[in-house]
Design a protein around this motif. Structure first.
Motif, PDB file in Angstrom:
ATOM      1  N   VAL A  56      38.057  32.343  34.651  1.00 23.15           N
ATOM      2  CA  VAL A  56      37.931  33.093  35.660  1.00 23.15           C
ATOM      3  C   VAL A  56      36.873  32.652  36.662  1.00 23.15           C
ATOM      4  O   VAL A  56      36.842  32.455  37.839  1.00 23.15           O
ATOM      5  N   SER A  57      35.663  32.555  35.938  1.00 27.16           N
ATOM      6  CA  SER A  57      34.375  32.303  36.352  1.00 27.16           C
ATOM      7  C   SER A  57      34.475  30.828  37.037  1.00 27.16           C
ATOM      8  O   SER A  57      33.976  30.750  38.236  1.00 27.16           O
ATOM      9  N   VAL A  58      34.898  30.061  36.312  1.00 31.50           N
ATOM     10  CA  VAL A  58      34.727  28.454  37.014  1.00 31.50           C
ATOM     11  C   VAL A  58      35.949  28.371  38.127  1.00 31.50           C
ATOM     12  O   VAL A  58      35.381  27.664  39.257  1.00 31.50           O
ATOM     13  N   ALA A  59      37.010  28.932  37.891  1.00 38.33           N
ATOM     14  CA  ALA A  59      37.983  28.713  38.902  1.00 38.33           C
ATOM     15  C   ALA A  59      37.454  29.464  40.402  1.00 38.33           C
ATOM     16  O   ALA A  59      38.117  28.882  41.393  1.00 38.33           O
ATOM     17  N   CYS A  60      36.886  30.694  40.090  1.00 41.51           N
ATOM     18  CA  CYS A  60      36.796  31.351  41.325  1.00 41.51           C
ATOM     19  C   CYS A  60      35.327  31.155  42.017  1.00 41.51           C
ATOM     20  O   CYS A  60      34.808  31.382  43.165  1.00 41.51           O
ATOM     21  N   GLU A  61      34.283  30.527  41.201  1.00 42.99           N
ATOM     22  CA  GLU A  61      33.000  30.343  41.718  1.00 42.99           C
ATOM     23  C   GLU A  61      32.654  28.850  42.062  1.00 42.99           C
ATOM     24  O   GLU A  61      31.975  28.622  43.021  1.00 42.99           O
ATOM     25  N   ILE A  62      33.272  27.986  41.157  1.00 40.13           N
ATOM     26  CA  ILE A  62      32.834  26.431  41.403  1.00 40.13           C
ATOM     27  C   ILE A  62      34.151  25.508  41.474  1.00 40.13           C
ATOM     28  O   ILE A  62      33.895  24.415  41.041  1.00 40.13           O
ATOM     29  N   GLN A  63      34.997  26.148  42.209  1.00 38.80           N
ATOM     30  CA  GLN A  63      36.361  25.250  42.075  1.00 38.80           C
ATOM     31  C   GLN A  63      36.460  24.003  42.710  1.00 38.80           C
ATOM     32  O   GLN A  63      36.593  23.046  42.249  1.00 38.80           O
ATOM     33  N   LEU A  64      35.579  24.137  43.901  1.00 34.72           N
ATOM     34  CA  LEU A  64      35.452  22.767  44.637  1.00 34.72           C
ATOM     35  C   LEU A  64      34.651  21.852  43.955  1.00 34.72           C
ATOM     36  O   LEU A  64      34.586  20.659  44.490  1.00 34.72           O
ATOM     37  N   ALA A  65      33.958  22.203  42.884  1.00 37.41           N
ATOM     38  CA  ALA A  65      33.146  21.028  42.292  1.00 37.41           C
ATOM     39  C   ALA A  65      33.794  20.003  41.526  1.00 37.41           C
ATOM     40  O   ALA A  65      33.542  19.074  41.298  1.00 37.41           O
ATOM     41  N   PHE A  66      35.198  20.326  41.359  1.00 38.75           N
ATOM     42  CA  PHE A  66      36.140  19.488  40.529  1.00 38.75           C
ATOM     43  C   PHE A  66      37.095  18.775  41.430  1.00 38.75           C
ATOM     44  O   PHE A  66      37.739  19.413  42.179  1.00 38.75           O
ATOM     45  N   GLU A  67      37.019  17.358  41.501  1.00 38.39           N
ATOM     46  CA  GLU A  67      37.644  16.559  42.650  1.00 38.39           C
ATOM     47  C   GLU A  67      38.935  16.829  42.213  1.00 38.39           C
ATOM     48  O   GLU A  67      39.798  16.957  43.415  1.00 38.39           O
ATOM     49  N   SER A  68      39.811  17.059  41.127  1.00 33.78           N
ATOM     50  CA  SER A  68      40.924  16.808  40.911  1.00 33.78           C
ATOM     51  C   SER A  68      41.370  18.408  41.262  1.00 33.78           C
ATOM     52  O   SER A  68      42.712  18.477  41.514  1.00 33.78           O
ATOM     53  N   TRP A  69      40.811  19.162  41.525  1.00 32.12           N
ATOM     54  CA  TRP A  69      41.183  20.766  42.058  1.00 32.12           C
ATOM     55  C   TRP A  69      41.114  20.801  43.460  1.00 32.12           C
ATOM     56  O   TRP A  69      41.663  21.860  43.858  1.00 32.12           O
ATOM     57  N   LYS A  70      40.687  20.083  44.276  1.00 35.65           N
ATOM     58  CA  LYS A  70      40.355  20.022  45.632  1.00 35.65           C
ATOM     59  C   LYS A  70      41.773  20.066  46.281  1.00 35.65           C
ATOM     60  O   LYS A  70      41.836  20.736  47.643  1.00 35.65           O
ATOM     61  N   SER A  71      42.839  19.533  45.904  1.00 34.10           N
ATOM     62  CA  SER A  71      44.169  19.730  46.326  1.00 34.10           C
ATOM     63  C   SER A  71      44.947  20.760  46.200  1.00 34.10           C
ATOM     64  O   SER A  71      45.996  20.964  46.657  1.00 34.10           O
ATOM     65  N   LYS A  72      44.207  21.440  45.142  1.00 33.18           N
ATOM     66  CA  LYS A  72      45.063  22.797  44.458  1.00 33.18           C
ATOM     67  C   LYS A  72      44.847  24.037  45.675  1.00 33.18           C
ATOM     68  O   LYS A  72      43.581  23.950  45.872  1.00 33.18           O
ATOM     69  N   SER A  73      45.659  24.974  45.353  1.00 32.89           N
ATOM     70  CA  SER A  73      45.204  26.164  46.361  1.00 32.89           C
ATOM     71  C   SER A  73      45.678  27.250  45.636  1.00 32.89           C
ATOM     72  O   SER A  73      46.854  27.326  44.712  1.00 32.89           O
ATOM     73  N   GLY A  74      45.041  28.430  45.714  1.00 29.78           N
ATOM     74  CA  GLY A  74      45.298  29.599  45.127  1.00 29.78           C
ATOM     75  C   GLY A  74      45.134  29.599  43.464  1.00 29.78           C
ATOM     76  O   GLY A  74      45.577  30.558  42.896  1.00 29.78           O
ATOM     77  N   LEU A  75      44.199  28.839  42.904  1.00 28.33           N
ATOM     78  CA  LEU A  75      44.001  28.744  41.622  1.00 28.33           C
ATOM     79  C   LEU A  75      43.010  29.952  41.319  1.00 28.33           C
ATOM     80  O   LEU A  75      43.308  30.655  40.272  1.00 28.33           O
ATOM     81  N   CYS A  76      41.890  30.522  41.919  1.00 33.19           N
ATOM     82  CA  CYS A  76      41.443  31.604  41.762  1.00 33.19           C
ATOM     83  C   CYS A  76      42.149  32.885  41.584  1.00 33.19           C
ATOM     84  O   CYS A  76      42.341  33.799  40.569  1.00 33.19           O
ATOM     85  N   GLU A  77      43.015  32.845  42.607  1.00 29.72           N
ATOM     86  CA  GLU A  77      43.996  34.005  42.598  1.00 29.72           C
ATOM     87  C   GLU A  77      45.053  33.975  41.575  1.00 29.72           C
ATOM     88  O   GLU A  77      45.249  35.132  40.970  1.00 29.72           O
ATOM     89  N   GLN A  78      45.605  32.924  41.163  1.00 27.99           N
ATOM     90  CA  GLN A  78      46.373  32.873  39.861  1.00 27.99           C
ATOM     91  C   GLN A  78      45.987  33.192  38.665  1.00 27.99           C
ATOM     92  O   GLN A  78      46.440  33.999  37.967  1.00 27.99           O
ATOM     93  N   VAL A  79      44.808  32.739  38.562  1.00 28.69           N
ATOM     94  CA  VAL A  79      44.175  33.036  37.318  1.00 28.69           C
ATOM     95  C   VAL A  79      43.583  34.519  36.999  1.00 28.69           C
ATOM     96  O   VAL A  79      43.595  35.108  36.017  1.00 28.69           O
ATOM     97  N   LYS A  80      43.043  34.980  38.138  1.00 25.99           N
ATOM     98  CA  LYS A  80      42.796  36.594  38.234  1.00 25.99           C
ATOM     99  C   LYS A  80      43.875  37.300  38.023  1.00 25.99           C
ATOM    100  O   LYS A  80      44.074  38.515  37.373  1.00 25.99           O
ATOM    101  N   GLU A  81      45.161  36.874  38.631  1.00 25.83           N
ATOM    102  CA  GLU A  81      46.169  37.607  38.486  1.00 25.83           C
ATOM    103  C   GLU A  81      46.704  37.840  36.975  1.00 25.83           C
ATOM    104  O   GLU A  81      47.056  38.786  36.442  1.00 25.83           O
ATOM    105  N   HIS A  82      46.521  36.663  35.978  1.00 22.85           N
ATOM    106  CA  HIS A  82      46.857  36.674  34.813  1.00 22.85           C
ATOM    107  C   HIS A  82      45.867  37.469  34.209  1.00 22.85           C
ATOM    108  O   HIS A  82      46.070  38.292  33.133  1.00 22.85           O
TER     109      HIS A  82
END
Length: 228
Positions: free
Chosen positions: A184-210
């Motif tokens: 949760v911490s990584v997905a919501c705070e430093i998501q844009l630091a990962f090149e492969s995640w930049k094209s993804k959307s809603g990762l923080c929300e999905q992780v927090k939902e789970h």
């Protein structure tokens, strides 16, 4: 630790190399030779070392490198244990979502006394779990973490690791909760630091939902951990 001896009951013909503890100070040569084996692995060494067995790859290059250089190492005798979610049709079967590997020091303390649990599990209690190989799925929300294994057989969000009970006890604490806190911490705070995640959307929300559906829900059963 003691050199690897082929007479040891704990000696395996293959290695689970998902987790290794190596001293670069004392075993740099082993690492360099293993790197050489892996560089030429697909064309030569994987075929030679594994002799066509399934799962051929880097896993068997490390012990062979140490053996070739006559450097000491210890191969943990305690078997890796699959962990996952139990199936509703068989309480003894779980859908694998990773596995635990034993504390090498506790394992060595047993085998140095000639207590080999691989031959007779009753000689001693199993070593504590020291590593969790979270490989299926990996804890990468940008890949396949947020997939089918997060949905239980009842259609509701679920934990990944609940079975077998003895493996949960060996963990000693809620390791999966700690994994998810970090996720949760990584997905919501430093998501844009990962090149492969930049094209993804809603990762923080999905992780927090789970997280909220499972770890903040008092109705979700929590496994029993030794010392918890």
């Amino acid at each position: 630790m003691d050199p690897f001896q082929t007479a040891n009951p704990g000696c395996s013909r293959a290695t689970e190399a998902g987790i290794l503890a190596v001293s670069k100070k004392t075993h740099l040569s082993t690492l360099l030779l293993a790197a050489y084996y892996n560089y030429y692995g697909p064309d030569y060494y994987y075929i030679l070392l594994d002799q066509g067995a399934p799962g051929a790859g880097d896993k068997d290059t490390f012990l062979h490198a140490a053996t070739a250089l006559n450097e000491t190492f210890y191969s943990v005798s305690e078997k890796a244990v699959d962990v996952g979610n139990v199936t509703p049709w068989n309480a003894e079967v779980a859908i694998n979502a990773g596995y635990i590997q034993a504390d090498p020091i506790q394992d060595y303390n047993l085998t140095s006394q000639q207590k080999w649990r691989v031959k007779d599990p009753s000689v001693a209690k199993p070593p504590r779990a020291f590593f969790v190989h979270a490989g299926d799925p990996e804890f990468n929300p940008g890949n396949d973490l947020l997939g089918r294994k997060l949905v239980g057989f009842d259609g509701k969000p679920t934990r990944l690791w609940t079975h077998p009970p003895e493996a949960m006890e060996r963990l000693g604490y809620d390791a999966e909760r700690a994994f998810w806190e970090a996720t949760v911490s990584v997905a919501c705070e430093i998501q844009l630091a990962f090149e492969s995640w930049k094209s993804k959307s809603g990762l923080c929300e999905q992780v927090k939902e789970h997280w909220e559906a499972v770890f903040e829900n008092p109705d979700v059963k929590v496994p029993v951990f030794a010392g918890s």
